[in-house]
Design an enzyme around this catalytic site. Structure first.
Site, mmCIF file in Angstrom:
data_model
loop_
_atom_site.group_PDB
_atom_site.id
_atom_site.type_symbol
_atom_site.label_atom_id
_atom_site.label_comp_id
_atom_site.label_asym_id
_atom_site.label_seq_id
_atom_site.Cartn_x
_atom_site.Cartn_y
_atom_site.Cartn_z
ATOM 1 C CB ILE A 21 -12.689 -13.845 25.999
ATOM 2 C CG1 ILE A 21 -13.171 -13.552 24.575
ATOM 3 C CG2 ILE A 21 -13.692 -14.733 26.723
ATOM 4 C CD1 ILE A 21 -13.315 -14.783 23.698
ATOM 5 C CE LYS A 23 -10.485 -24.364 21.173
ATOM 6 N NZ LYS A 23 -9.982 -23.876 22.484
ATOM 7 C CE1 TYR A 83 -8.674 -23.198 18.457
ATOM 8 C CE2 TYR A 83 -10.667 -23.171 17.128
ATOM 9 C CZ TYR A 83 -9.910 -22.650 18.160
ATOM 10 O OH TYR A 83 -10.384 -21.593 18.885
#
Length: 277
Positions: free
Chosen positions: A13, A173, A169
């Site tokens: 990415i 985020k 996680y």
């Protein structure tokens, strides 16, 4: 001297975004594994870019400072792409919090102090931040505004209050999203912008680790059952980054863009809804 783009996380990415908008700039490609940074730098340099590999650890404030100091040697810092991170199948709870949450918060804050007027940044978050129960307004504000060195002392981020690596996680985020909002105010004081992208399943080595991990069947079913019916490519994430970091995105800052093929929509309102127990 050239305008400088700082890139963390030498993965697919990051490279797709850097190739899309890094031409004519000095690109500092950072990764904890220097061999990864060297590999990406070689591919891009052989395609006409100007990339310097750099060893850096996103979980370390000192390492972040070192990368910023390296970037300053080549010219004004005008762009940040943060693609570094670890996934629930790759790391324990503590590492996820240190890299994805704390490290990202430090990076956004410190680059925001040196970004040039007109500068832009994007951090790669995840759809996971959209898939957990709502936090209270107080908890959201804590994630957004707590001084970086105090973040991991928050009750909701203490290891004993986190269920598993996926929960860690998700919290990381969610924190990314809130931190981008708060930092956009600081960046705006310098005439700069910062946003986040929350991808769904993208075919990368990290995703392949997830496919082969304990939640592999869950992830495969996620992209098979979402409206798009497939995972994304890194270049599709770069499409969004290009918009956000170009003049066409000049009115966009403090936002998180969900790009997941409709998986989150399906999670709430379609076949991916969790079954009631």
């Amino acid at each position: 001297m050239k305008d400088v783009m700082i890139v963390t996380g030498a993965g697919q990415i990051s490279m797709a975004i850097a190739r899309r908008i890094g031409y004519g700039k000095k690109v500092i490609m950072g990764d904890k594994r220097i061999e990864n940074a060297k590999t990406i730098a070689e591919v891009m340099n052989n395609a006409g870019f100007d990339v310097v590999p750099f060893e850096m650890d996103l979980s370390s404030r000192e390492s972040i400072f070192n990368m910023i100091d390296e970037a300053k040697k080549y010219g004004p810092i005008t762009m940040l792409v943060n693609g570094a991170g670890v996934s629930p199948s790759q790391a324990p709870i503590e590492a996820i919090l240190n890299v994805d949450l704390y490290g990202t918060a430090v990076l956004l804050e410190e680059v925001g102090k040196v970004i040039e007027p007109g500068g832009v940044g994007v951090t790669i978050s995840s759809q996971s931040g959209f898939r957990m129960k709502q936090l209270t307004p107080k908890e959201d504000e804590q994630l957004a505004c707590t001084p970086t060195e105090e973040l991991l002392n928050l009750d909701l981020l203490k290891v004993e209050n986190i269920q598993d690596t996926l929960h860690a996680y998700q919290l990381a985020k969610r924190c990314n999203e809130k931190r981008v909002m708060a930092q956009s105010v600081k960046w705006g004081e310098k005439g700069a912008r910062i946003n986040a992208i929350a991808p769904g399943i993208v075919v990368t080595p990290l995703a392949i680790d997830e496919f082969n991990g304990p939640r592999g069947d869950f992830y495969k079913n996620m992209f098979a059952s979402c409206p798009a019916g497939r995972p994304a490519t890194a270049d599709e994430i770069a499409n969004v980054a290009e918009l956000l970091m170009s003049d066409k995105g000049a009115f966009i800052t403090g936002s998180t863009f969900l790009i997941d093929g409709g998986a989150t929509a399906s999670y709430y309102y379609g076949p991916l809804q969790p079954k009631e127990k």
